[in-house]
Design a protein around this motif. Structure first.
Motif, PDB file in Angstrom:
ATOM      1  N   UNK A   1     -44.316 -58.769  -7.127  1.00  0.00           N
ATOM      2  CA  UNK A   1     -44.296 -59.958  -6.700  1.00  0.00           C
ATOM      3  C   UNK A   1     -43.342 -60.890  -6.251  1.00  0.00           C
ATOM      4  N   UNK A   2     -41.853 -60.520  -6.994  1.00  0.00           N
ATOM      5  CA  UNK A   2     -40.556 -61.268  -6.770  1.00  0.00           C
ATOM      6  C   UNK A   2     -40.394 -61.025  -5.124  1.00  0.00           C
TER       7      UNK A   2
ATOM      8  N   UNK B   1     -57.003 -46.211  -4.467  1.00  0.00           N
ATOM      9  CA  UNK B   1     -56.403 -47.018  -3.229  1.00  0.00           C
ATOM     10  C   UNK B   1     -56.588 -48.473  -3.314  1.00  0.00           C
ATOM     11  N   UNK B   2     -58.073 -48.494  -3.510  1.00  0.00           N
ATOM     12  CA  UNK B   2     -58.553 -49.956  -3.499  1.00  0.00           C
ATOM     13  C   UNK B   2     -58.186 -50.805  -4.743  1.00  0.00           C
ATOM     14  N   UNK B   3     -58.187 -50.337  -5.973  1.00  0.00           N
ATOM     15  CA  UNK B   3     -57.393 -50.944  -7.067  1.00  0.00           C
ATOM     16  C   UNK B   3     -56.069 -51.450  -6.781  1.00  0.00           C
ATOM     17  N   UNK B   4     -55.208 -50.463  -6.142  1.00  0.00           N
ATOM     18  CA  UNK B   4     -53.738 -50.984  -6.010  1.00  0.00           C
ATOM     19  C   UNK B   4     -53.818 -51.702  -4.661  1.00  0.00           C
ATOM     20  N   UNK B   5     -54.511 -51.785  -3.886  1.00  0.00           N
ATOM     21  CA  UNK B   5     -54.580 -52.815  -2.584  1.00  0.00           C
ATOM     22  C   UNK B   5     -54.731 -54.315  -3.148  1.00  0.00           C
ATOM     23  N   UNK B   6     -55.949 -54.231  -3.940  1.00  0.00           N
ATOM     24  CA  UNK B   6     -56.316 -55.457  -4.764  1.00  0.00           C
ATOM     25  C   UNK B   6     -55.221 -55.900  -5.746  1.00  0.00           C
TER      26      UNK B   6
ATOM     27  N   UNK C   1     -46.097 -46.069 -11.027  1.00  0.00           N
ATOM     28  CA  UNK C   1     -46.323 -44.785 -10.610  1.00  0.00           C
ATOM     29  C   UNK C   1     -46.707 -44.574  -9.215  1.00  0.00           C
ATOM     30  N   UNK C   2     -47.464 -45.504  -8.922  1.00  0.00           N
ATOM     31  CA  UNK C   2     -48.125 -45.577  -7.215  1.00  0.00           C
ATOM     32  C   UNK C   2     -47.233 -46.154  -6.318  1.00  0.00           C
ATOM     33  N   UNK C   3     -46.238 -47.273  -6.743  1.00  0.00           N
ATOM     34  CA  UNK C   3     -45.422 -48.026  -5.536  1.00  0.00           C
ATOM     35  C   UNK C   3     -44.149 -47.852  -5.804  1.00  0.00           C
ATOM     36  N   UNK C   4     -43.575 -47.277  -7.054  1.00  0.00           N
ATOM     37  CA  UNK C   4     -42.263 -47.260  -7.176  1.00  0.00           C
ATOM     38  C   UNK C   4     -41.462 -48.595  -7.694  1.00  0.00           C
ATOM     39  N   UNK C   5     -42.450 -49.568  -7.965  1.00  0.00           N
ATOM     40  CA  UNK C   5     -41.792 -50.863  -8.437  1.00  0.00           C
ATOM     41  C   UNK C   5     -42.837 -51.188  -9.675  1.00  0.00           C
TER      42      UNK C   5
ATOM     43  N   UNK D   1     -52.157 -55.490  -5.356  1.00  0.00           N
ATOM     44  CA  UNK D   1     -51.057 -56.097  -4.606  1.00  0.00           C
ATOM     45  C   UNK D   1     -51.385 -57.578  -3.975  1.00  0.00           C
ATOM     46  N   UNK D   2     -52.587 -57.584  -3.753  1.00  0.00           N
ATOM     47  CA  UNK D   2     -53.074 -58.761  -3.087  1.00  0.00           C
ATOM     48  C   UNK D   2     -53.143 -59.917  -3.835  1.00  0.00           C
ATOM     49  N   UNK D   3     -53.415 -59.718  -5.249  1.00  0.00           N
ATOM     50  CA  UNK D   3     -53.371 -60.570  -6.108  1.00  0.00           C
ATOM     51  C   UNK D   3     -51.946 -60.969  -6.669  1.00  0.00           C
TER      52      UNK D   3
END
Length: 123
Positions: A78-79, A30-35, A68-72, A37-39
């Motif tokens: 980013x767009x 979850x931390x990797x995914x959050x980072x 796999x984790x976000x569906x996009x 998304x932020x980046x």
């Protein structure tokens, strides 16, 4: 996997579940995914550079992990974020993003769902 932290995997999983309600592996994921998304939202760097920064061996593995984790896909995320953003893009370069010292976030002994290397400290 977490022996270099001085705790057994079982102990870290127990602590993670007690404090966050997730296993240590899921908490890290979850931390990797959050980072990620932020980046993707705030960095002008390409997704391949972000994948490398987050410790993925191959940008394709990062894209699969993210999808796999976000569906996009990272590009679609980013767009979407940039098109719906109301504020100006900060344009933070990865070289400007501070990371935790290696002693605070040691490298795992093996890969965790395609992720390797240090994970930047939470802010």
């Amino acid at each position: 996997m977490f022996a270099h932290l001085g705790y057994s995997t079982r102990t870290l999983n127990r602590l993670a579940r007690e404090n966050a309600g997730l296993s240590a592996e899921l908490l890290i994921g979850e931390r990797v995914l959050l980072e990620a998304k932020r980046l993707l939202a705030h960095s002008p760097d390409p997704a391949a550079r972000i994948a490398e920064y987050l410790g993925f061996d191959d940008p394709a593995n990062f894209a699969k992990y993210f999808l796999h984790r976000t569906g996009t896909t990272p590009a679609d995320f980013r767009a979407h974020v940039r098109n719906t953003s109301t504020g100006p893009d900060s344009g933070t370069q990865l070289s400007e993003v501070p990371t935790a010292p290696s002693s605070a976030c040691p490298r795992p002994d093996r890969q965790v769902r395609g992720v390797r290397g240090r994970i930047p400290a939470a802010r």
